[in-house]
Motif scaffolding. Structure first.
Motif, PDB file in Angstrom:
ATOM      1  N   GLU A  25       0.819  -1.217   0.000  1.00 25.19           N
ATOM      2  CA  GLU A  25       0.000   0.000   0.000  1.00 25.19           C
ATOM      3  C   GLU A  25       0.856   1.271   0.000  1.00 25.19           C
ATOM      4  N   THR A  26       2.026   1.187   0.616  1.00 24.83           N
ATOM      5  CA  THR A  26       2.886   2.371   0.755  1.00 24.83           C
ATOM      6  C   THR A  26       4.013   2.399  -0.261  1.00 24.83           C
ATOM      7  N   ILE A  27       4.578   1.249  -0.555  1.00 23.44           N
ATOM      8  CA  ILE A  27       5.768   1.173  -1.414  1.00 23.44           C
ATOM      9  C   ILE A  27       5.361   0.647  -2.788  1.00 23.44           C
ATOM     10  N   ALA A  28       5.449   1.491  -3.802  1.00 21.32           N
ATOM     11  CA  ALA A  28       5.147   1.051  -5.164  1.00 21.32           C
ATOM     12  C   ALA A  28       6.290   0.189  -5.699  1.00 21.32           C
ATOM     13  N   LYS A  29       5.971  -0.812  -6.494  1.00 20.74           N
ATOM     14  CA  LYS A  29       6.987  -1.741  -6.976  1.00 20.74           C
ATOM     15  C   LYS A  29       7.949  -1.068  -7.948  1.00 20.74           C
ATOM     16  N   VAL A  30       9.107  -1.675  -8.103  1.00 19.27           N
ATOM     17  CA  VAL A  30      10.156  -1.133  -8.972  1.00 19.27           C
ATOM     18  C   VAL A  30      10.447  -2.143 -10.087  1.00 19.27           C
TER      19      VAL A  30
END
Length: 421
Positions: A193-198
């Protein structure tokens, strides 16, 4: 340190730590949990493994500024100068897109595109590594990556170290999160929810981080599976024993599994270095770690000739190689396998670790036989461009269709022949 004569039966290779079955299973469970439960799982594992409850994973701009403000101006200036050196070195690695057109009007080319998003893992725990921040972020910035996400395990007070945060700010990081371990790798690979994927994950870590990177590879790209640090010093009788010993210990203090090897043509130097290592070891703040490393993985190998010593180095393919010999440049020309090569007594390995400019993220465990240091190319991808002219098409259509039928792919051939009509 143990002194040995090089013989055909003496192997300089060390075993690769690929983790236990229990460790691999634990990492898989963590990754699956983070994929399913997102931030809740990340927070749970952070409390379990790092012993701290983190209310906000994201490092705020206020936290970042406050941390930077605690550092003396001299430290900030050193970090800035190191960053400038690293940037200038990596700017020389940049490539441009290119196009070429032949006499028929056909245009072929290659388009260079930076990755959209990169995750950078920075170890925490017993030491803070602002140098690791710079070495992983600066080439990504030079490559043109727009979103650079840094993750690092928090300390017991829930914060990240001030030098690490200062280096991140100077390097130009986009986002920083207080999370480490396999859970951080999972969050970067699949998002929460907080960290968008890379798109790619780089940076060293412990065995759980390494195993997690191996698990997520394919869903995202990774730089490499980094092993414990290594140094090999290739020296003759011109080397100064105290300096060689200091360089060997500079790697030994990293990790109890770090590997420090002297390969020399001088039996006298071998004896002197062995004695110096013991003297200097007693005075090191991290002597317990360094002593374990030297005891288990430290070696001094005496060779009958320089040619034999060079062959031994190429067989070892070390992460770091120092050459302290007569005609060191001529020796360097014969080295085929090493991550980074340091030439002469003033090119001590820490010069490269921190300040000179070349990247210190290097292939370990003999992978220098086929791998390179982290570089700008690691943060870009290449697309081929093909704009075939009608003239070239009509000249080659029958040959292309014939090639397709040679592989048994009739639809490929008909796709060509449809245009002949």
């Amino acid at each position: 340190m143990k002194i040995e004569r090089l013989t055909k039966d003496l192997s300089l290779k060390r075993s690769v730590d690929s983790g236990t079955e229990d460790q691999r299973k634990a990492v898989q469970d963590i990754i699956n949990d983070v994929r399913k439960n997102g931030d809740a799982a990340v927070s749970q594992y952070t409390e379990k493994f790092d012993g701290v409850q983190v209310k906000e994973l994201l490092v705020s701009e206020a936290e970042l500024e406050a941390a930077v403000a605690t550092l003396p101006d001299q430290q900030l200036a050193i970090i800035q100068e190191a960053a400038d050196n690293i940037r200038m070195f990596h700017e020389k690695q940049t490539r441009n897109s290119w196009m070429t057109t032949d006499e028929t009007g056909t245009m072929l080319g290659q388009k260079i595109t930076p990755l959209d998003a990169v995750g950078v893992y920075v170890p925490g725990g017993t030491a803070a590594y602002p140098s690791s921040v710079l070495m992983n972020i600066m080439p990504a910035k030079v490559a043109g990556v727009k979103r650079i996400v840094m993750v690092s395990p928090p300390g017991k007070d829930g914060s990240l170290s001030a030098p690490v945060l200062a280096a991140a700010k100077i390097a130009g990081v986009t986002e920083i999160y207080k999370v480490g371990g396999a859970q951080a790798i999972a969050a970067l690979a699949y998002g929460t929810e907080t960290i968008a994927k890379v798109d790619k994950i780089v940076g060293p870590g412990n065995i759980y981080v390494a195993l997690a990177k191996r698990e997520v590879f394919g869903d995202v790209a990774i730089d490499m599976i980094a092993g414990p640090s290594e140094i090999a010093v290739l020296a003759d009788e011109t080397a100064i024993a105290a300096e060689v010993a200091a360089d060997l210990l500079s790697q030994a203090e990293h990790d109890a599994r770090a590997c420090s090897v002297l390969i020399t043509t001088s039996p006298e130097l071998a004896e002197e270095v062995a004695s110096e290592v013991e003297k200097q070891l007693a005075l090191l703040p991290r002597r317990d770690i360094a002593a374990a490393s030297i005891a288990d993985y430290g070696r001094i190998v005496v060779c009958d000739s320089l040619a034999e010593a060079i062959d031994a180095v190429n067989e070892l393919a070390p992460e770091h190689l120092e050459i302290i010999t007569r005609d060191a440049m001529e020796v360097m020309a014969q080295i085929r396998h090493a991550g980074a090569i340091f030439i002469g007594r003033f090119s001590s390995e820490p010069v490269g670790d921190y300040f000179a400019g070349p990247n210190h993220v290097l292939p370990t465990n003999g992978t220098a036989r086929f791998s390179s240091p982290l570089n700008v190319d690691d943060f870009q991808k290449k697309s081929s461009i093909i704009m075939y002219s009608e003239t070239a098409f009509r000249q080659n259509a029958e040959k292309i269709a014939a090639f397709a039928r040679m592989e048994g792919l009739e639809a490929h051939a008909r796709a060509i022949e449809a245009r002949k009509k």
